[in-house]
Scaffold this active site. Structure first.
Site, PDB file in Angstrom:
ATOM      1  N   HIS A 165       0.038   7.875   2.772  1.00 33.08           N
ATOM      2  CA  HIS A 165       0.462   6.511   2.441  1.00 33.08           C
ATOM      3  C   HIS A 165       1.573   6.078   3.393  1.00 33.08           C
ATOM      4  O   HIS A 165       2.760   6.327   3.169  1.00 33.08           O
ATOM      5  CB  HIS A 165       0.940   6.404   0.986  1.00 33.08           C
ATOM      6  CG  HIS A 165       1.162   4.982   0.571  1.00 33.08           C
ATOM      7  ND1 HIS A 165       0.407   4.348  -0.393  1.00 33.08           N
ATOM      8  CD2 HIS A 165       2.019   4.040   1.037  1.00 33.08           C
ATOM      9  CE1 HIS A 165       0.808   3.095  -0.522  1.00 33.08           C
ATOM     10  NE2 HIS A 165       1.790   2.877   0.340  1.00 33.08           N
ATOM     11  N   ASP A 175      -6.102  -3.013   4.900  1.00 36.67           N
ATOM     12  CA  ASP A 175      -5.747  -3.534   3.580  1.00 36.67           C
ATOM     13  C   ASP A 175      -5.589  -5.048   3.536  1.00 36.67           C
ATOM     14  O   ASP A 175      -5.478  -5.727   4.553  1.00 36.67           O
ATOM     15  CB  ASP A 175      -4.551  -2.777   2.968  1.00 36.67           C
ATOM     16  CG  ASP A 175      -3.208  -3.359   3.310  1.00 36.67           C
ATOM     17  OD1 ASP A 175      -3.078  -3.948   4.393  1.00 36.67           O
ATOM     18  OD2 ASP A 175      -2.278  -3.205   2.490  1.00 36.67           O
ATOM     19  N   GLU A 199       3.520   0.111  -9.018  1.00 37.32           N
ATOM     20  CA  GLU A 199       4.800   0.184  -8.295  1.00 37.32           C
ATOM     21  C   GLU A 199       5.705  -0.938  -8.813  1.00 37.32           C
ATOM     22  O   GLU A 199       6.659  -0.707  -9.531  1.00 37.32           O
ATOM     23  CB  GLU A 199       4.557   0.036  -6.787  1.00 37.32           C
ATOM     24  CG  GLU A 199       5.823  -0.015  -5.948  1.00 37.32           C
ATOM     25  CD  GLU A 199       5.582  -0.568  -4.539  1.00 37.32           C
ATOM     26  OE1 GLU A 199       4.530  -1.211  -4.310  1.00 37.32           O
ATOM     27  OE2 GLU A 199       6.466  -0.387  -3.683  1.00 37.32           O
TER      28      GLU A 199
HETATM   29 ZN   LIG Z   1       2.627   0.967   0.781  1.00 40.33          ZN
END
Ligand SMILES: [Zn+2]
Length: 358
Positions: free
Chosen positions: A33, A161, A225
């Protein structure tokens, strides 16, 4: 999300014995990540900004200034400062050579930490939206990736992404991902990042992710998150997540923790990032030890390392110092990185054997 000071020791004067530090350095590591744009260290950023005459935070017009000016600006004080630097770094990447140089510079830093494989997130439509030619961008990434393996022994794979606030960019992101994959097999997954919460529903992304999965790409959304367990569930169900970026706030819901364990969905945990962005007040308050105790598949990652004053090695060091990890625990989390990567079985076996031999 609240603003938070980056209250971490930049010199990392941690109370660890030399033997443990040497062990961390020597372990072959996998990073699952980490963002390309957020991995550009100040010296590389200065070169790119001056070439393209971009005014980054801390620098004057046309990129005038020093590495020290940029280094100071990297020590951001708020989420808004973080975004300003991130957007500035994205703007420095314009021609194929910029993308190539960025990948190579990042590879050099990863090789110095004994990182062998990086499944690196990249946001192609941010650049295309800024007027970058898509072919030049893909050319630069491909050349950088090729040279990174040849010169530094770092094997990159890309996660393309989508920013959650721009769902219209999902379909073109998938199209670019498939184009890049066809060319050199480099794109392995589709991701989602950016703001998270009820104001940013992911329903519009679901059909694109279904198409990506049908085409053999994996799904690795950020979730859990900035928002809590409901977001993790939504990303599991609607985006068919294979791994979750962060996922740390799953700890707030025991039923979700049980589901993640049963389905063996790995979490890409980035402790320093979570502290820097105010998800938790300190590493001591971070739920990483509880996630491990609950039997979840957890990997350790660095997210946007220079922006958070960290590296992957620093994440290992900080966790060892904060949670009292010994060599066996450090090895276990390094092994988890390999096991939950999208490498093929032979590469996994080879890397696991190298790790065990340290
Ligand atoms: Zn990230």
């Amino acid at each position: 999300m609240r603003d938070a000071d980056l209250d971490l020791d930049p010199d990392l004067d941690l109370d660890l014995d030399l033997d443990l530090l040497a062990y961390i350095d020597a372990l072959p590591k996998v990073e699952l990540h980490v963002h390309l744009e957020g991995s550009i260290v100040p010296a590389l950023a200065l070169r790119l900004a001056q070439r393209r005459k971009i005014q980054l935070p801390g620098l004057g017009p046309e990129g005038a200034g020093s590495v020290e000016d940029l280094r100071r600006a990297y020590r951001f004080r708020s989420f808004r400062d973080f975004i300003a630097i991130y957007v500035g770094l994205s703007r420095c990447l314009d021609q194929a050579e910029d993308f190539c140089e960025a990948v190579l510079g990042i590879a050099e830093g990863l090789a110095a930490q004994n990182v062998r494989r990086a499944e690196m997130t990249f946001t192609p439509m941010t650049h295309v939206h800024q007027g970058v030619d898509a072919d030049a961008m893909l050319d630069g990434l491909a050349e950088g990736r090729r040279l990174a393996l040849e010169r530094h022994g770092v094997d990159f794979a890309w996660v393309f992404d989508v920013v959650r606030s721009f769902p219209d960019q999902a379909a073109p992101t998938l199209a670019l991902a498939l184009r890049a994959r066809e060319r050199d097999g480099s794109v392995i997954a589709l991701g989602v990042g950016g703001p998270e919460g009820p104001d940013y529903p992911i329903d519009a992304l679901a059909p694109v992710f279904a198409e990506a999965k049908a085409a053999g790409l994996r799904s690795v959304p950020h979730a859990g998150e900035q928002d809590g367990p409901a977001s993790v569930r939504a990303n599991l169900e609607r985006l068919q997540a294979d791994r979750i970026g962060h996922g740390v706030r799953a700890i707030e819901d025991p039923a979700l923790v049980a589901e993640l364990r049963e389905r063996a969905i790995p979490l890409e945990v980035c402790p320093t990032s979570n502290v820097a962005l105010g998800v938790y007040p300190s590493l001591a308050d971070h739920p990483l030890p509880q996630l491990l105790d609950a039997g979840l598949a957890v990997t350790l990652a660095s997210d946007d390392p220079p922006l958070f004053g960290t590296t992957l090695v620093d994440e290992y060091r900080r966790c060892a110092a904060t949670y009292g990890w010994d060599k066996a625990q450090l090895l276990a989390i390094a092994q988890a990185g390999v096991e939950h990567s999208f490498l093929d079985a032979d590469r996994k076996r080879a890397l696991l054997a190298e790790q065990a031999a340290i």
